[in-house]
Design a protein around this motif. Structure first.
Motif: not given
Length: 89
Positions: A64-76
């Motif tokens: 939770p201390n980092i920015y989430p993946d801006p490209e939603s790689t795992i979801l994509r």
């Protein structure tokens, strides 16, 4: 017709486009290392993580201390596999 580049200095116009940082999940897969073994200094992130009370409040999030993946790689990638299309679609 409106020219959006009109009045922009050549120094600004020649700058490279912003590239978002790689999230821990993607970087760990590429490097073959555990996310916990990676320290990134390029994302304005907190190296020490949140206080214990914050950890408890955030529940089961891994990082939770980092920015989430801006490209939603795992979801994509999951959607691409499910629908049998390339991830960039």
């Amino acid at each position: 017709m409106f020219d959006a580049t009109q009045g922009i200095r050549p120094q600004v116009r020649s700058m490279k486009a912003y590239e978002p940082i790689l999230p821990f999940e993607v970087l760990s897969r590429r490097l073959g290392r555990s996310p916990a073994a990676i320290v990134k200094l390029d994302g304005n992130e907190n190296l020490y993580g949140p206080l214990p009370a914050v950890w408890q409040a955030l529940g089961t999030l891994s990082f939770p201390n980092i920015y989430p993946d801006p490209e939603s790689t795992i979801l994509r990638e999951s959607l691409a596999e499910h629908f049998a299309v390339p991830p960039e679609h």
